[in-house]
Write a protein that holds these residues in place. Structure first.
Motif, mmCIF file in Angstrom:
data_model
loop_
_atom_site.group_PDB
_atom_site.id
_atom_site.type_symbol
_atom_site.label_atom_id
_atom_site.label_comp_id
_atom_site.label_asym_id
_atom_site.label_seq_id
_atom_site.Cartn_x
_atom_site.Cartn_y
_atom_site.Cartn_z
ATOM 1 N N LEU A 325 43.889 43.045 44.207
ATOM 2 C CA LEU A 325 43.513 42.216 43.057
ATOM 3 C C LEU A 325 44.491 41.071 42.571
ATOM 4 C CD1 LEU A 325 41.389 44.376 40.638
ATOM 5 C CD2 LEU A 325 40.788 43.388 42.684
ATOM 6 N N ASN A 329 42.030 37.684 38.364
ATOM 7 C CA ASN A 329 41.377 37.868 37.149
ATOM 8 C C ASN A 329 40.532 39.132 37.098
ATOM 9 O OD1 ASN A 329 42.994 35.930 35.722
ATOM 10 N ND2 ASN A 329 41.373 34.404 36.061
ATOM 11 N N TYR A 330 40.338 39.687 38.090
ATOM 12 C CA TYR A 330 39.500 40.983 38.010
ATOM 13 C C TYR A 330 40.007 42.110 37.995
ATOM 14 C CZ TYR A 330 36.129 37.461 40.236
ATOM 15 O OH TYR A 330 35.166 36.406 40.440
ATOM 16 N N LYS A 331 39.148 43.341 37.749
ATOM 17 C CA LYS A 331 39.585 44.526 37.429
ATOM 18 C C LYS A 331 38.610 45.323 38.268
ATOM 19 C CE LYS A 331 37.650 45.326 33.090
ATOM 20 N NZ LYS A 331 37.771 45.711 31.493
ATOM 21 N N VAL A 339 34.508 45.645 42.323
ATOM 22 C CA VAL A 339 34.711 44.447 41.537
ATOM 23 C C VAL A 339 33.430 43.875 40.952
ATOM 24 C CG1 VAL A 339 35.623 42.242 41.426
ATOM 25 C CG2 VAL A 339 37.015 44.337 42.112
#
Length: 352
Positions: A325, A329-331, A339
């Protein structure tokens, strides 16, 4: 004194070896970043308008990064056997550096087959479709496998809320027989498609949870296909006619096919008194145009650019052996491998 000299010599040798190793690792990493990464993109069916948009967007990304990546696309034409033959050909001899996989069959056997082959050849895999719950552990078992998808439960809920808002805003026009029950046709891709079933289930539960009673006139498995949906609605209109109050579709292609069928009978044109609520998923441009004209009610946008960019960035990170990642801005979801790409609505505002 002699012992001290030996220790000093040993330390110097260790420092030299460590520096050389770090230098080699840095060179290897730099080479990875400099060379063109070969990506095999497995598509279940390129005739699906949304998958076609994903392919086009990946092609745009390749043109923007011509020295970094090369995408090769493989259309399975909705045939699992064709796709598995492609997988075998690609993983043998490591013909690709990474696989982006939209599987025809998203069940555990199909996922395990790909994971096992990829693991044997140390090829990273990113699945881009909704992951069935019983496949998550299979994916987690391979440290180089991840999922980029949409929250299909949320997609279904939002689609249902379009119906709820339309009903609450203009119930008198929608409830044609004045029985207080929403009579609908569900255009589903397939009973065996987990994405389809998830969208269907949550769209209807969203409507029911809002206190609206429903009656399913028909459930059609149209396999995300516009023409199959069009043929089905043409036939069902002869049977049900003005009893149809809404058509809920798992994707925009089928929704557009339904609208073309309705227009054959004079519905969903200029006469607002002869309009049937139609909602879809994907946010393709043709659907947006129909919504702007008041012909279609709404769609849930699955932005192919966001999906493709996430695939590209996470994929390049995996090949480069850095945090998947990094630079996003992903988690990860709670399962640690998935995701979710954000969704939007297009049409009249959906109540929260």
């Amino acid at each position: 004194m002699i012992i001290l000299k030996k220790i000093t010599t040993l330390v110097i040798l260790l420092v030299i070896m460590t520096c050389a190793l770090i230098g080699n690792m840095s060179t290897s990493s730099a080479l990875t970043m400099r060379r063109q990464i070969k990506v095999g993109v497995l598509l279940s069916n390129v005739d699906n308008p949304y998958l076609s948009s994903v392919q086009k967007t990946l092609e745009d990304i390749q043109r923007e990064n011509i020295d970094k990546v090369q995408f090769t696309f493989y259309d399975a034409k909705n045939n699992r056997a064709i796709q598995e033959t492609t997988i075998n050909n690609l993983v043998q001899g490591r013909k690709v550096d990474i696989l982006f996989a939209n599987l025809v069959d998203k069940g555990s056997d199909s996922v395990r087959n790909l994971i096992d082959k990829a693991r044997q050849n140390e090829i990273p895999v990113i699945f881009f479709s909704f992951a069935e719950p019983d496949t998550i552990d299979i994916i987690k078992d391979y440290k180089k496998a991840f999922v980029v998808s949409y929250d299909e439960k949320q997609t279904g809920i939002l689609e249902g809320k379009f119906i709820v808002d339309a009903w609450n805003t203009d119930k008198s026009s929608i409830d044609k027989n004045k029985d207080g029950i929403l009579q609908y046709i569900m255009l589903q891709a397939s009973n065996n498609n987990v994405v389809a079933v998830e969208r269907t289930k949550n769209a209807i539960s969203s409507i029911n949870n809002a206190g609206i009673r429903t009656q399913e006139l028909a459930l059609v498995n149209a396999y995300f296909d516009k023409e199959l949906a069009k043929e089905a609605i043409e036939s069902l209109f002869i049977k049900y006619g003005n009893k149809i109050e809404a058509i809920i579709s798992n994707n925009d292609a089928m929704a557009i096919g339904a609208i073309e069928a309705l227009q054959k009978y004079g519905y969903n044109k200029d006469d607002k008194s002869k309009n049937i609520v139609v909602v879809g998923v994907d946010g393709v441009q043709e659907a947006k145009d129909l919504i702007d004209k008041g012909i279609m009610t709404g769609t849930i946008i699955h932005d192919p650019r966001l999906l493709a960019e996430a695939l590209y960035t996470i994929g390049m990170n995996l090949v480069s052996n850095i945090n998947p990642l990094e630079g996003t801005n992903y988690k990860f979801e709670d399962n640690g491998v998935e995701v979710h790409i954000p969704t939007e609505v297009y049409g009249k505002s959906v109540s929260s």
